[in-house]
Write a protein that holds these residues in place. Structure first.
Motif, mmCIF file in Angstrom:
data_model
loop_
_atom_site.group_PDB
_atom_site.id
_atom_site.type_symbol
_atom_site.label_atom_id
_atom_site.label_comp_id
_atom_site.label_asym_id
_atom_site.label_seq_id
_atom_site.Cartn_x
_atom_site.Cartn_y
_atom_site.Cartn_z
ATOM 1 N N PHE A 163 0.797 -1.236 0.000
ATOM 2 C CA PHE A 163 0.000 0.000 0.000
ATOM 3 C C PHE A 163 0.827 1.282 0.000
ATOM 4 O O PHE A 163 1.889 1.365 0.587
ATOM 5 N N ILE A 164 0.260 2.247 -0.720
ATOM 6 C CA ILE A 164 0.762 3.619 -0.712
ATOM 7 C C ILE A 164 -0.195 4.386 0.184
ATOM 8 O O ILE A 164 -1.414 4.276 0.006
ATOM 9 N N VAL A 165 0.321 5.133 1.156
ATOM 10 C CA VAL A 165 -0.573 5.923 2.008
ATOM 11 C C VAL A 165 -0.891 7.217 1.272
ATOM 12 O O VAL A 165 0.011 8.007 0.967
ATOM 13 N N ALA A 166 -2.182 7.407 0.958
ATOM 14 C CA ALA A 166 -2.577 8.586 0.181
ATOM 15 C C ALA A 166 -2.402 9.850 1.012
ATOM 16 O O ALA A 166 -2.552 9.826 2.225
ATOM 17 N N ASN A 167 -2.060 10.924 0.329
ATOM 18 C CA ASN A 167 -2.006 12.221 1.034
ATOM 19 C C ASN A 167 -2.417 13.331 0.090
ATOM 20 O O ASN A 167 -2.547 13.119 -1.109
ATOM 21 N N LYS A 168 -2.613 14.505 0.678
ATOM 22 C CA LYS A 168 -3.160 15.616 -0.111
ATOM 23 C C LYS A 168 -2.191 16.147 -1.148
ATOM 24 O O LYS A 168 -2.587 16.700 -2.155
ATOM 25 N N SER A 169 -0.903 16.028 -0.852
ATOM 26 C CA SER A 169 0.087 16.778 -1.629
ATOM 27 C C SER A 169 0.265 16.258 -3.058
ATOM 28 O O SER A 169 0.942 16.879 -3.847
ATOM 29 N N ARG A 170 -0.328 15.141 -3.364
ATOM 30 C CA ARG A 170 -0.209 14.549 -4.691
ATOM 31 C C ARG A 170 1.192 14.025 -4.981
ATOM 32 O O ARG A 170 1.482 13.541 -6.046
ATOM 33 N N SER A 171 2.086 14.209 -3.993
ATOM 34 C CA SER A 171 3.416 13.649 -4.227
ATOM 35 C C SER A 171 3.528 12.351 -3.433
ATOM 36 O O SER A 171 2.910 12.200 -2.380
ATOM 37 N N LEU A 172 4.316 11.434 -3.957
ATOM 38 C CA LEU A 172 4.494 10.167 -3.269
ATOM 39 C C LEU A 172 5.805 10.225 -2.492
ATOM 40 O O LEU A 172 6.731 10.934 -2.879
ATOM 41 N N LYS A 173 5.859 9.466 -1.409
ATOM 42 C CA LYS A 173 7.125 9.361 -0.681
ATOM 43 C C LYS A 173 8.151 8.691 -1.587
ATOM 44 O O LYS A 173 7.774 7.894 -2.453
ATOM 45 N N THR A 174 9.431 8.987 -1.347
ATOM 46 C CA THR A 174 10.484 8.446 -2.222
ATOM 47 C C THR A 174 10.358 6.928 -2.385
ATOM 48 O O THR A 174 10.418 6.403 -3.485
ATOM 49 N N LYS A 175 10.152 6.247 -1.247
ATOM 50 C CA LYS A 175 10.091 4.782 -1.292
ATOM 51 C C LYS A 175 8.872 4.324 -2.113
ATOM 52 O O LYS A 175 8.957 3.377 -2.894
ATOM 53 N N GLU A 176 7.755 5.027 -1.928
ATOM 54 C CA GLU A 176 6.534 4.646 -2.649
ATOM 55 C C GLU A 176 6.680 4.913 -4.152
ATOM 56 O O GLU A 176 6.254 4.117 -4.977
ATOM 57 N N LEU A 177 7.298 6.063 -4.464
ATOM 58 C CA LEU A 177 7.484 6.420 -5.868
ATOM 59 C C LEU A 177 8.392 5.402 -6.557
ATOM 60 O O LEU A 177 8.082 4.906 -7.650
ATOM 61 N N ARG A 178 9.487 5.061 -5.884
ATOM 62 C CA ARG A 178 10.428 4.098 -6.455
ATOM 63 C C ARG A 178 9.722 2.776 -6.780
ATOM 64 O O ARG A 178 9.995 2.128 -7.772
ATOM 65 N N ASP A 179 8.781 2.425 -5.911
ATOM 66 C CA ASP A 179 8.100 1.140 -6.085
ATOM 67 C C ASP A 179 7.167 1.111 -7.301
ATOM 68 O O ASP A 179 6.882 0.044 -7.827
ATOM 69 N N VAL A 180 6.690 2.289 -7.707
ATOM 70 C CA VAL A 180 5.740 2.304 -8.838
ATOM 71 C C VAL A 180 6.311 2.915 -10.118
ATOM 72 O O VAL A 180 5.635 2.930 -11.149
ATOM 73 N N LEU A 181 7.542 3.435 -10.051
ATOM 74 C CA LEU A 181 8.120 4.027 -11.271
ATOM 75 C C LEU A 181 8.105 3.000 -12.410
ATOM 76 O O LEU A 181 8.531 1.857 -12.211
ATOM 77 N N PRO A 182 7.601 3.403 -13.580
ATOM 78 C CA PRO A 182 7.527 2.447 -14.693
ATOM 79 C C PRO A 182 8.869 1.778 -14.986
ATOM 80 O O PRO A 182 8.918 0.590 -15.291
ATOM 81 N N GLU A 183 9.978 2.545 -14.877
ATOM 82 C CA GLU A 183 11.279 1.920 -15.211
ATOM 83 C C GLU A 183 11.675 0.827 -14.215
ATOM 84 O O GLU A 183 12.533 0.008 -14.501
#
Ligand SMILES: Cc1cc2nc3c(=O)[nH]c(=O)nc-3n(C[C@H](O)[C@H](O)[C@H](O)COP(=O)(O)O)c2cc1C
Length: 312
Positions: free
Chosen positions: A34-54
């Motif tokens: 799970f990614i914890v949703a937040n208002k800022s529309r930005s993902l935490k570094t760890k969460e972003l890394r996990d979903v980056l297409p590359e």
């Protein structure tokens, strides 16, 4: 039958998923922890890394979102859409105390009115597919009969059911009576999840519910990465393949985690599931658990592979 890899926080991140796909390549959909949703529309570094297409090439990935706030859910969807995702999953199953106390995960199941309002808001966006992964209730299995009325108001991509309550945690057995009723009552496609550890577990489920077309597996795959191959092709896991799979995960953890000791910690967590595959494993389990550095760890793992066999 289609097969999904369950999201498992701390284990089935992109490193595990890539290594699994490289060696076994038999999963139709991978759900991210799970990614914890937040208002800022930005993902935490760890969460972003996990979903980056590359970091997820060649795999069918569905990011999972944990929240009870519809605006946060929608902002997170938007960010995921920018990354190219067309489908997301809502976590209504996590039983952890810290999550449940905030009325998230399976805690949200006890707040049915709020849940309905939340779903009403998020299903207003029609340019992303939404599936739900749910337990059958917070305290009692009978809650499911109310929950399904709510789920049936919305057009879900699918409803993934782990037929336990929050209170069950991982104890008791999956409630197959409720699951049977769920199959009958749900207007949305249903996927089964829970306690498929062996080919026999799989075959029993398939026989009991021939209408089930999708199954999600979690701990069964961690415990035996060859399980899907056994199910699909009747092929047993080769010890050499398991060693190569293990080495690939270890090397990627070393490459991508800041500290070596974190790589060993992750591997130890995985061994908590995998060790039971081996004959006479107790002594080696202890050695792996106690290892403090790479030398100790490698020695323990090597001696396990050299002297023990995979249980048939
Ligand atoms: C260590 C661990 C982490 C988990 N993390 C998540 C998660 O991030 N999101 C989720 O929906 N479920 C999570 N789960 C639940 C699994 O996805 C799955 O529903 C559960 O383990 C039952 O399936 P299984 O019997 O095939 O393992 C986790 C389970 C475990 C054991």
């Amino acid at each position: 039958m289609k097969y999904y890899l369950a999201p498992m926080e701390g284990i089935t991140g992109y490193i595990y998923r890539n290594c699994y796909a490289k060696f076994f390549n038999n999963i139709d959909k991978y759900f991210t922890p799970f990614i914890v949703a937040n208002k800022s529309r930005s993902l935490k570094t760890k969460e972003l890394r996990d979903v980056l297409p590359e970091n997820n090439k060649g795999m069918n990935i569905v990011p999972q979102i944990l929240t009870n706030n519809s605006e946060d859910f929608i902002s997170t969807c938007r960010r995921l859409q920018e990354l190219g995702y067309k489908e997301v999953n809502l976590n209504l199953g996590c039983p952890a105390g810290t999550v449940v106390s905030k009325n998230r995960g399976s805690g949200f199941l006890a707040k049915r009115e709020e849940l309905d309002m939340f779903l009403d808001e998020i299903f207003k966006i029609d340019d992303i597919k939404i599936s739900i992964k749910t337990r059958i209730g917070k305290d009692s299995p009978e809650e499911f009969y109310e929950l399904i009325k709510i789920y049936n108001k919305y057009s879900l991509e699918e409803l993934i059911i782990h037929p336990r309550t929050q209170k069950d945690f991982y104890g008791n057995k999956p409630n197959l009576q409720i699951f049977k009723d769920a199959l009958f009552l749900s207007i949305n496609p249903v996927c089964y999840n829970g306690d498929i550890f062996t080919v026999n577990d799989h075959n029993k489920l398939a026989k009991a519910f021939p209408e089930v077309k999708t199954v999600m597996l979690g701990r069964g795959i961690l415990a035996n990465p060859g399980l899907m191959n056994e199910i699909k092709n009747n092929a047993n896991l080769d010890k050499k393949v398991l060693k190569d799979f293990h080495d690939e995960i270890l090397n990627k953890y070393i490459e991508f985690l800041d500290e070596d000791k974190n790589a060993i910690l992750r591997m130890k967590e995985l061994w908590g599931y995998m060790i039971y595959m081996f004959s006479d494993n107790e002594k080696y389990a202890e050695k792996i658990k106690k290892s403090q550095d790479f030398r100790d760890y490698n020695e323990a793992v090597l001696s396990l592979f050299m002297s023990q066999e995979i249980n048939a």
